[in-house]
Write a protein that holds these residues in place. Structure first.
Motif, short mmCIF file in Angstrom:
data_model
loop_
_atom_site.label_atom_id
_atom_site.label_comp_id
_atom_site.label_asym_id
_atom_site.label_seq_id
_atom_site.Cartn_x
_atom_site.Cartn_y
_atom_site.Cartn_z
N ARG A 35 5.62 8.54 -5.00
CA ARG A 35 6.39 9.70 -4.58
C ARG A 35 6.59 9.52 -2.89
O ARG A 35 7.70 10.32 -2.42
CB ARG A 35 5.90 11.18 -4.96
N THR A 38 7.30 4.28 0.18
CA THR A 38 6.41 2.90 -0.29
C THR A 38 6.31 1.87 0.54
O THR A 38 5.32 1.15 0.64
CB THR A 38 7.43 2.54 -1.55
N GLU A 86 1.33 8.57 1.41
CA GLU A 86 1.40 9.40 0.19
C GLU A 86 0.09 10.31 0.36
O GLU A 86 -1.09 10.35 0.05
CB GLU A 86 1.04 8.42 -0.90
#
Length: 534
Positions: A35, A38, A86
């Motif tokens: 989420r 990346t 993240e």
């Protein structure tokens, strides 16, 4: 701390563990999906893989120790980037791995520095991601990192102390082993330089220590098919079971076991002695065997005995002639009584001298058993024999001012040869006077019991030491106190006396205190064997 030789291996193992965890997380992220950012996440993963390659390729053993700390520090930064990419994935827990590495591998500096850097990275990332932590959640990860780092640091210190102790113990053991090897070498060299054989025989019969002399002397003495080994007489082949080494392996201990190896000019006469080695708990741990080559000694004894025998034979011929003419003179009619008495005295002493010559011949025999003395026992009164022997020694004793005490001479019957017992007493009294001090004292006592009669001759002479007490009855032996003195002797008297007494079934013993005096005790049967006490 890790030594220089362990750095490369430590870098590889620690980084591989960290990389393995990151790889699993990356694969899970690809499957489940991220989420967060990346690209930033996989940039951090790539950095971890680059650090892993550096850990494997770079020869850290040849670099300074602190250079290796760059890898866990780089891991902390890479994990910080992963947490920024993240924030909700809990990547901060991965800081445990580099913190553990720094605390374990870099001592106090690594422990404190790793915790501070990880906490700093934790705080910076929280600022970057603008998280709103709870009071409990904000403290949990730092407390975990501090606890894990401290525990790792303390365990590392204990392991380092134990390793240091083991290294010191290994050094001590190495030094002890080296000293033991040097001592063994010195012992081996010393044993190889002596001319007598020494061997250590273990309980299983094997030889753990053998010097060169033992190997040389025993060579050829353990044949099984050829009769090259003989008993002490040099003629009887020795049974392999009677070989001294075979006796040692059976657990025996002995002194001066003699064997002859070979025959003719190449023969060797060996004297073998064995002593058992007893452990403190009483167990038998083997034996020490000492072998001596006594060929020259044996040949010398044989030549001496041959000389004594030859001289004794030469003496017997004129003595026999003297005795014959003395008997003729005694039997001649008209000899005055005074002269006749003198002739009888000469006859008795010549007869006694002839017996002594015969005893010397018997004692010089090659047979090590008792001299072949003939005895003709009968019931006798020891008082008469003692008085006669004392009377004959009074002149010699008076010349040295020695007093002979016969106050303890009591009536005592014995079953013995009067002539032979007189010979024993003459020898004991002669020694008591000859080896006494000027103006000394000699005491003679007799007593009798149900089975045995006793004659004791005590003197105030030079005495005997421990060595003399064990050897005084050996042929040709003279005590240490008189060996170099002006007192003459041949060392046969006591040996012959003991043989005479033992031929009667009795024995002769000695007790002595060096410098105080000696007591010789003669024990004889009180009556004829098979008769009851009166």
């Amino acid at each position: 701390m890790l030594g220089d030789g362990d750095r490369t291996r430590s870098a590889m193992l620690n980084q591989i563990v960290t990389t393995s965890v990151v790889l699993v997380v990356a694969i899970a992220g690809l499957v489940v999906g991220f989420r967060g950012d990346t690209a930033l996440f996989f940039l951090a993963v790539t950095a971890v893989f680059v650090l892993t390659g550096a850990a494997i390729i770079v020869p850290w053993g040849s670099l300074g120790r602190l250079w290796l700390a760059l890898i866990p520090l780089g891991d902390i930064l890479a994990i910080a980037v992963m947490r920024v990419a993240e924030p909700t994935a809990g990547f901060g827990l991965l800081w445990v791995f580099p913190v553990i590495w720094l605390a374990a591998g870099f001592g106090t500096v690594g422990w404190i520095g790793g915790v501070l850097l990880a906490l700093s990275a934790y705080g910076v990332t929280d600022v970057v991601i603008r998280s709103s932590p709870s009071s409990f959640g904000f403290l949990l990860l730092p407390l975990l990192l501090i606890a894990v780092s401290t525990s790792t640091y303390l365990s590392s210190r204990r392991a380092s102390a134990q390793r240091l102790l083991l290294d010191r113990q290994a050094t001590v053991l190495t030094q002890s082993l080296e000293r033991a090897r040097r001592h063994e070498q010195v012992l081996t060299e010393a044993l190889d330089r002596v001319d007598f054989g020494v061997a250590r025989i273990e309980t299983d019969g094997s030889a753990s220590i053998i010097n060169d002399a033992h190997a040389r002397l025993q060579r050829g003495s353990r044949t099984s098919g050829q009769p090259d080994v003989y008993a002490a007489d040099g003629a009887t082949p020795l049974d392999p079971q009677d070989h001294p080494l075979a006796r040692v392996r059976r657990g025996e201990a002995f002194t001066d076991a003699r064997i002859q190896v070979g025959h003719g000019d190449d023969r060797r006469v060996l004297s073998v002695s064995a002593r058992r080695i007893i452990e403190p708990d009483g167990g038998d741990s083997g034996a020490v065997v000492v072998t001596r080559d006594i060929t020259a000694e044996t040949d010398a004894l044989r030549e001496r005995d041959a000389l004594v025998s030859s001289v004794s034979h030469e003496l017997r011929t004129p003595l026999t002639s003297i005795l014959g003419y003395l008997e003729l003179a005694i039997d001649t009619p008209g000899v005055p009584e005074a002269a006749l008495e003198n002739l009888r005295v000469a006859d008795r002493n010549a007869d006694q001298l002839l017996r002594l010559v015969g005893d010397v011949l018997a004692a010089s025999s090659q047979n090590k058993s008792a001299a072949q003395l003939t005895v003709s026992p009968t019931d006798i009164d020891l008082v008469e024999i003692v008085n006669a022997a004392v009377e004959s020694i009074l002149v010699s004793a008076g010349e040295r001012g020695i007093t002979i005490d016969v106050s303890r001479v009591e009536p005592a019957r014995a079953y013995a040869d009067p002539v032979r017992i007189r010979q024993v007493l003459d020898n004991l009294l002669s020694n008591a006077v000859k080896y006494n001090r000027p103006r000394g004292r000699v005491s003679v006592a007799t007593s009798v019991g149900d089975q045995w009669a006793l004659i004791a001759v005590q003197d105030s002479g030079v005495g005997l030491n421990e060595e003399d007490l064990g050897s005084v009855f050996q042929r040709y032996y003279r005590g240490a106190a008189v060996r170099d003195s002006a007192v003459t002797g041949n060392g046969l008297g006591l040996a012959i006396s003991r043989d005479i007494v033992r031929r009667h079934g009795g024995d002769i013993t000695v007790s002595s205190v060096l410098g105080v005096g000696s007591t010789f005790s003669v024990t004889l049967p009180a009556r004829r064997p098979g008769t009851a006490a009166s």
